[in-house]
Design a protein around this motif. Structure first.
Motif, PDB file in Angstrom:
ATOM      1  N   ARG A   1       0.841  -1.199   0.000  1.00 54.96           N
ATOM      2  CA  ARG A   1       0.000   0.000   0.000  1.00 54.96           C
ATOM      3  C   ARG A   1       0.880   1.255   0.000  1.00 54.96           C
ATOM      4  NH1 ARG A   1      -4.662   0.346   4.206  1.00 54.96           N
ATOM      5  NH2 ARG A   1      -5.614  -0.788   2.505  1.00 54.96           N
ATOM      6  N   GLY A   2       0.576   2.147  -0.909  1.00 54.11           N
ATOM      7  CA  GLY A   2       1.262   3.431  -0.959  1.00 54.11           C
ATOM      8  C   GLY A   2       2.645   3.404  -1.594  1.00 54.11           C
ATOM      9  N   ASN A   3       3.085   2.235  -2.074  1.00 55.32           N
ATOM     10  CA  ASN A   3       4.432   2.149  -2.657  1.00 55.32           C
ATOM     11  C   ASN A   3       4.433   1.839  -4.141  1.00 55.32           C
ATOM     12  OD1 ASN A   3       5.904   2.734  -0.299  1.00 55.32           O
ATOM     13  ND2 ASN A   3       5.704   0.635   0.396  1.00 55.32           N
ATOM     14  N   ILE A   4       3.279   1.957  -4.776  1.00 54.59           N
ATOM     15  CA  ILE A   4       3.221   1.822  -6.225  1.00 54.59           C
ATOM     16  C   ILE A   4       2.437   3.004  -6.770  1.00 54.59           C
ATOM     17  CG2 ILE A   4       3.398  -0.702  -6.165  1.00 54.59           C
ATOM     18  CD1 ILE A   4       0.406  -0.834  -6.778  1.00 54.59           C
TER      19      ILE A   4
ATOM     20  N   LEU B   1      -7.169  -6.540 -13.562  1.00 52.90           N
ATOM     21  CA  LEU B   1      -6.962  -7.810 -14.256  1.00 52.90           C
ATOM     22  C   LEU B   1      -8.136  -8.721 -13.924  1.00 52.90           C
ATOM     23  CD1 LEU B   1      -3.196  -8.169 -13.395  1.00 52.90           C
ATOM     24  CD2 LEU B   1      -4.149  -7.526 -15.600  1.00 52.90           C
ATOM     25  N   LYS B   2      -8.429  -9.653 -14.790  1.00 50.96           N
ATOM     26  CA  LYS B   2      -9.631 -10.462 -14.597  1.00 50.96           C
ATOM     27  C   LYS B   2      -9.312 -11.944 -14.525  1.00 50.96           C
ATOM     28  CE  LYS B   2     -12.458  -7.088 -16.826  1.00 50.96           C
ATOM     29  NZ  LYS B   2     -13.256  -6.672 -17.882  1.00 50.96           N
ATOM     30  N   ASP B   3     -10.380 -12.703 -14.459  1.00 50.75           N
ATOM     31  CA  ASP B   3     -10.356 -14.160 -14.493  1.00 50.75           C
ATOM     32  C   ASP B   3      -9.584 -14.772 -13.335  1.00 50.75           C
ATOM     33  OD1 ASP B   3     -11.937 -14.165 -16.810  1.00 50.75           O
ATOM     34  OD2 ASP B   3     -10.179 -14.047 -18.095  1.00 50.75           O
ATOM     35  N   ASN B   4      -8.367 -15.178 -13.586  1.00 48.75           N
ATOM     36  CA  ASN B   4      -7.614 -15.971 -12.616  1.00 48.75           C
ATOM     37  C   ASN B   4      -6.513 -15.180 -11.906  1.00 48.75           C
ATOM     38  OD1 ASN B   4      -6.163 -15.687 -15.005  1.00 48.75           O
ATOM     39  ND2 ASN B   4      -5.094 -17.617 -14.739  1.00 48.75           N
ATOM     40  N   ILE B   5      -6.615 -13.857 -11.909  1.00 44.31           N
ATOM     41  CA  ILE B   5      -5.590 -13.024 -11.281  1.00 44.31           C
ATOM     42  C   ILE B   5      -6.224 -12.235 -10.139  1.00 44.31           C
ATOM     43  CG2 ILE B   5      -3.904 -11.188 -11.626  1.00 44.31           C
ATOM     44  CD1 ILE B   5      -3.759 -12.119 -14.563  1.00 44.31           C
ATOM     45  N   TYR B   6      -5.631 -12.373  -8.953  1.00 46.44           N
ATOM     46  CA  TYR B   6      -6.149 -11.737  -7.750  1.00 46.44           C
ATOM     47  C   TYR B   6      -5.064 -10.871  -7.133  1.00 46.44           C
ATOM     48  CZ  TYR B   6      -9.352 -15.567  -8.519  1.00 46.44           C
ATOM     49  OH  TYR B   6     -10.229 -16.442  -9.089  1.00 46.44           O
ATOM     50  N   ALA B   7      -5.348  -9.589  -6.971  1.00 45.87           N
ATOM     51  CA  ALA B   7      -4.367  -8.653  -6.412  1.00 45.87           C
ATOM     52  C   ALA B   7      -4.825  -8.216  -5.021  1.00 45.87           C
ATOM     53  CB  ALA B   7      -4.220  -7.441  -7.319  1.00 45.87           C
ATOM     54  N   PHE B   8      -3.888  -8.233  -4.082  1.00 53.70           N
ATOM     55  CA  PHE B   8      -4.169  -7.840  -2.700  1.00 53.70           C
ATOM     56  C   PHE B   8      -3.208  -6.747  -2.263  1.00 53.70           C
ATOM     57  CE2 PHE B   8      -5.568 -12.203  -3.127  1.00 53.70           C
ATOM     58  CZ  PHE B   8      -6.830 -12.165  -2.554  1.00 53.70           C
TER      59      PHE B   8
ATOM     60  N   ASP C   1       5.585  -2.813   3.396  1.00 54.10           N
ATOM     61  CA  ASP C   1       6.426  -2.597   2.221  1.00 54.10           C
ATOM     62  C   ASP C   1       6.624  -3.916   1.459  1.00 54.10           C
ATOM     63  OD1 ASP C   1       8.189  -3.997   3.815  1.00 54.10           O
ATOM     64  OD2 ASP C   1       9.534  -2.306   4.162  1.00 54.10           O
ATOM     65  N   PHE C   2       7.508  -3.867   0.457  1.00 53.15           N
ATOM     66  CA  PHE C   2       7.758  -5.053  -0.354  1.00 53.15           C
ATOM     67  C   PHE C   2       8.232  -6.220   0.500  1.00 53.15           C
ATOM     68  CE2 PHE C   2      10.779  -7.749  -2.607  1.00 53.15           C
ATOM     69  CZ  PHE C   2       9.957  -8.255  -3.607  1.00 53.15           C
ATOM     70  N   ASP C   3       9.034  -5.949   1.510  1.00 53.85           N
ATOM     71  CA  ASP C   3       9.538  -7.020   2.370  1.00 53.85           C
ATOM     72  C   ASP C   3       8.407  -7.746   3.085  1.00 53.85           C
ATOM     73  OD1 ASP C   3      12.168  -6.510   1.642  1.00 53.85           O
ATOM     74  OD2 ASP C   3      12.510  -5.142   3.323  1.00 53.85           O
ATOM     75  N   VAL C   4       7.378  -7.021   3.473  1.00 52.41           N
ATOM     76  CA  VAL C   4       6.211  -7.639   4.118  1.00 52.41           C
ATOM     77  C   VAL C   4       5.474  -8.521   3.106  1.00 52.41           C
ATOM     78  CG1 VAL C   4       3.986  -7.198   5.218  1.00 52.41           C
ATOM     79  CG2 VAL C   4       5.973  -5.806   5.827  1.00 52.41           C
ATOM     80  N   CYS C   5       5.303  -8.028   1.887  1.00 56.80           N
ATOM     81  CA  CYS C   5       4.660  -8.830   0.835  1.00 56.80           C
ATOM     82  C   CYS C   5       5.435 -10.119   0.591  1.00 56.80           C
ATOM     83  CB  CYS C   5       4.570  -8.037  -0.469  1.00 56.80           C
ATOM     84  SG  CYS C   5       3.502  -6.593  -0.404  1.00 56.80           S
ATOM     85  N   GLN C   6       6.749  -9.993   0.527  1.00 57.72           N
ATOM     86  CA  GLN C   6       7.599 -11.161   0.295  1.00 57.72           C
ATOM     87  C   GLN C   6       7.514 -12.145   1.461  1.00 57.72           C
ATOM     88  OE1 GLN C   6      11.813 -10.359  -0.079  1.00 57.72           O
ATOM     89  NE2 GLN C   6      12.021 -12.033  -1.534  1.00 57.72           N
ATOM     90  N   ALA C   7       7.484 -11.651   2.664  1.00 61.81           N
ATOM     91  CA  ALA C   7       7.393 -12.517   3.843  1.00 61.81           C
ATOM     92  C   ALA C   7       6.061 -13.280   3.849  1.00 61.81           C
ATOM     93  CB  ALA C   7       7.550 -11.695   5.117  1.00 61.81           C
ATOM     94  N   ILE C   8       4.987 -12.606   3.481  1.00 61.53           N
ATOM     95  CA  ILE C   8       3.676 -13.265   3.409  1.00 61.53           C
ATOM     96  C   ILE C   8       3.713 -14.367   2.354  1.00 61.53           C
ATOM     97  CG2 ILE C   8       1.250 -12.965   2.759  1.00 61.53           C
ATOM     98  CD1 ILE C   8       1.480 -10.109   3.966  1.00 61.53           C
ATOM     99  N   ALA C   9       4.248 -14.055   1.182  1.00 61.37           N
ATOM    100  CA  ALA C   9       4.321 -15.045   0.104  1.00 61.37           C
ATOM    101  C   ALA C   9       5.153 -16.258   0.532  1.00 61.37           C
ATOM    102  CB  ALA C   9       4.912 -14.410  -1.151  1.00 61.37           C
ATOM    103  N   LYS C  10       6.293 -16.028   1.144  1.00 59.58           N
ATOM    104  CA  LYS C  10       7.147 -17.134   1.591  1.00 59.58           C
ATOM    105  C   LYS C  10       6.448 -17.987   2.639  1.00 59.58           C
ATOM    106  CE  LYS C  10      11.699 -15.218   0.635  1.00 59.58           C
ATOM    107  NZ  LYS C  10      12.974 -14.776   1.217  1.00 59.58           N
ATOM    108  N   ARG C  11       5.732 -17.337   3.527  1.00 57.20           N
ATOM    109  CA  ARG C  11       5.030 -18.093   4.577  1.00 57.20           C
ATOM    110  C   ARG C  11       3.927 -18.957   3.971  1.00 57.20           C
ATOM    111  NH1 ARG C  11       2.896 -16.213  10.458  1.00 57.20           N
ATOM    112  NH2 ARG C  11       2.185 -18.272  11.049  1.00 57.20           N
TER     113      ARG C  11
END
Length: 65
Positions: A12-15, A26-33, A38-48
């Motif tokens: 949030r707020g960094n793009i 984007l539609k169909d099979n793409i989901y954006a949250f 920051d990016f590090d938090v997004c990466q940590a969530i994905a890794k978890r």
């Protein structure tokens, strides 16, 4: 590839507004949250999530993980 669901985590707020519109329209099979962090938090969530076997088993109904 419509058989694959795609999940996008973005900070949030960094793009830019244009990037946000691209990600969220984007539609169909793409989901954006949008993530509070920051990016590090997004990466940590994905890794978890990627490392959570129970989550993967439930999500993909996969017996071999």
């Amino acid at each position: 590839m419509k058989q694959v669901s795609n999940i996008i985590l973005y900070p949030r707020g960094n793009i830019s507004a244009q990037q946000r519109r691209q990600l969220t329209t984007l539609k169909d099979n793409i989901y954006a949250f949008e993530v509070n962090g920051d990016f590090d938090v997004c990466q940590a969530i994905a890794k978890r999530l990627l490392g959570d076997r129970d989550f993967a088993k439930e999500l993909f109904n996969d017996r071999i993980i």
